[in-house]
Design an enzyme around this catalytic site. Sequence first.
Site, PDB file in Angstrom:
ATOM      1  N   GLU A 144      67.692 -67.650 -31.702  1.00 49.76           N
ATOM      2  CA  GLU A 144      66.753 -67.822 -30.583  1.00 49.76           C
ATOM      3  C   GLU A 144      66.939 -66.716 -29.535  1.00 49.76           C
ATOM      4  O   GLU A 144      65.972 -66.139 -29.058  1.00 49.76           O
ATOM      5  CB  GLU A 144      66.952 -69.192 -29.914  1.00 49.76           C
ATOM      6  CG  GLU A 144      66.450 -70.369 -30.744  1.00 49.76           C
ATOM      7  CD  GLU A 144      64.931 -70.464 -30.813  1.00 49.76           C
ATOM      8  OE1 GLU A 144      64.232 -69.669 -30.152  1.00 49.76           O
ATOM      9  OE2 GLU A 144      64.433 -71.338 -31.545  1.00 49.76           O
ATOM     10  N   TYR A 169      69.831 -78.651  -9.045  1.00 51.62           N
ATOM     11  CA  TYR A 169      69.227 -79.476  -7.987  1.00 51.62           C
ATOM     12  C   TYR A 169      70.191 -79.663  -6.818  1.00 51.62           C
ATOM     13  O   TYR A 169      69.797 -80.185  -5.785  1.00 51.62           O
ATOM     14  CB  TYR A 169      68.796 -80.834  -8.566  1.00 51.62           C
ATOM     15  CG  TYR A 169      67.792 -80.675  -9.690  1.00 51.62           C
ATOM     16  CD1 TYR A 169      66.444 -80.480  -9.423  1.00 51.62           C
ATOM     17  CD2 TYR A 169      68.197 -80.662 -11.032  1.00 51.62           C
ATOM     18  CE1 TYR A 169      65.525 -80.295 -10.449  1.00 51.62           C
ATOM     19  CE2 TYR A 169      67.296 -80.470 -12.061  1.00 51.62           C
ATOM     20  CZ  TYR A 169      65.959 -80.289 -11.761  1.00 51.62           C
ATOM     21  OH  TYR A 169      65.053 -80.081 -12.780  1.00 51.62           O
ATOM     22  N   LYS A 191      70.189 -74.288 -21.796  1.00 55.10           N
ATOM     23  CA  LYS A 191      69.820 -75.569 -21.203  1.00 55.10           C
ATOM     24  C   LYS A 191      70.015 -76.685 -22.194  1.00 55.10           C
ATOM     25  O   LYS A 191      69.595 -76.516 -23.335  1.00 55.10           O
ATOM     26  CB  LYS A 191      68.339 -75.445 -20.787  1.00 55.10           C
ATOM     27  CG  LYS A 191      67.752 -76.655 -20.147  1.00 55.10           C
ATOM     28  CD  LYS A 191      66.311 -76.357 -19.815  1.00 55.10           C
ATOM     29  CE  LYS A 191      65.708 -77.643 -19.311  1.00 55.10           C
ATOM     30  NZ  LYS A 191      64.302 -77.667 -19.362  1.00 55.10           N
ATOM     31  N   LYS A 208      67.157 -73.737 -25.674  1.00 50.29           N
ATOM     32  CA  LYS A 208      66.834 -75.007 -25.021  1.00 50.29           C
ATOM     33  C   LYS A 208      66.890 -76.112 -26.058  1.00 50.29           C
ATOM     34  O   LYS A 208      66.109 -76.127 -27.015  1.00 50.29           O
ATOM     35  CB  LYS A 208      65.439 -74.921 -24.401  1.00 50.29           C
ATOM     36  CG  LYS A 208      64.985 -76.227 -23.765  1.00 50.29           C
ATOM     37  CD  LYS A 208      63.690 -76.049 -22.992  1.00 50.29           C
ATOM     38  CE  LYS A 208      63.204 -77.380 -22.445  1.00 50.29           C
ATOM     39  NZ  LYS A 208      61.950 -77.245 -21.688  1.00 50.29           N
TER      40      LYS A 208
END
Length: 324
Positions: A233, A313, A248, A195
Amino acid sequence: MSFFRGRRLRQTETLRDILAENRVMKEDLIMPYFIMDTNEKHFRKEISSMPCQYQLSEYELIKQVEKSVNKGLKSLILFGIPTKKDPEGTGAYDANGIIQKAVRALKSNFPNLIVITDVCLCEYTSHGHCGLVQNEKVLNDPTLKLLAQVALSHVEAGADIVAPSDMMDGRVQAIRTALDTYNFTETPIMSYSVKYASSFYGPFREAAEGAPQFGDRRTYQMDFRNTHECFLESGADVAEGADILIVKPGIAYLDILRNLRNTCALPLAAYQVSGEYSMIKAAAMQGWLDEEAVVFETLTASKRAGANLILSYFTEDVLDYLDK
Ligand code: PBG
């Protein structure tokens, strides 16, 4: 001219369709919802920086999700907006907090729907950071216990998957240990593993009312100038027991997604974040872009780069498009 003629296989729509390598399916999509802790049963407020997206009361959420489930929605992710905030974000693990209530309501209405919860503190802390703060510094290790408590409270309420988005080091292990201790060994963790600190989250911070009150998130989210950290990560999260990894934002980070696809065997999810939504929506509202076409192109690009799942979305719109 060489023997290769690319146009041979592009001649008709049917030919193109049977040869398409990547396509977006209803099962790929995860719809984010913003749920507001309010006594106003019919509360439904449009987010000004994200047209057609709403903050919803629990009642309105259930109504909206019912429509989506009937169109084929398989999974969603919840973000909560509490009535009060404090420095420790205690509302985040309240058994009667907004997320915990919403999860119980969703699971009793739609037992087969996959309910994912975002595990973070920023919507619940008065300073708006994703962890405990001392002298304007976000503390890592003391935050882990809280995140584990938040995740556990979501799972106790019935969440199917928890998705930590805070970017504290070691949080997947802390959450895994807490869930296992309470016999939730079968509950998956979908980690926001890679992220980046991104300006594309701007509209979300209005939507979820979780903007940092000082500084920014660059001491815990990744620097967008870097590539190789993505291996560290994701490697750490795999070792700590993550089940699904999120990259992201989405469209500006497809190189990173492809890197993970080539090196990591876990299912991957891309998050088409708020700012990506708002850019497309704004241009479409001006008549400058064809919304449906651009949405399909961006979602398909994420699949091409290696995503198994996409948080978007536009999910509800795509469910409609795919029925046409
Ligand atoms: C919470 C969180 C954020 C997003 C998802 N979870 C905001 C942030 O990290 O600042 C962003 C999602 C979006 O922009 O759509 N930490």
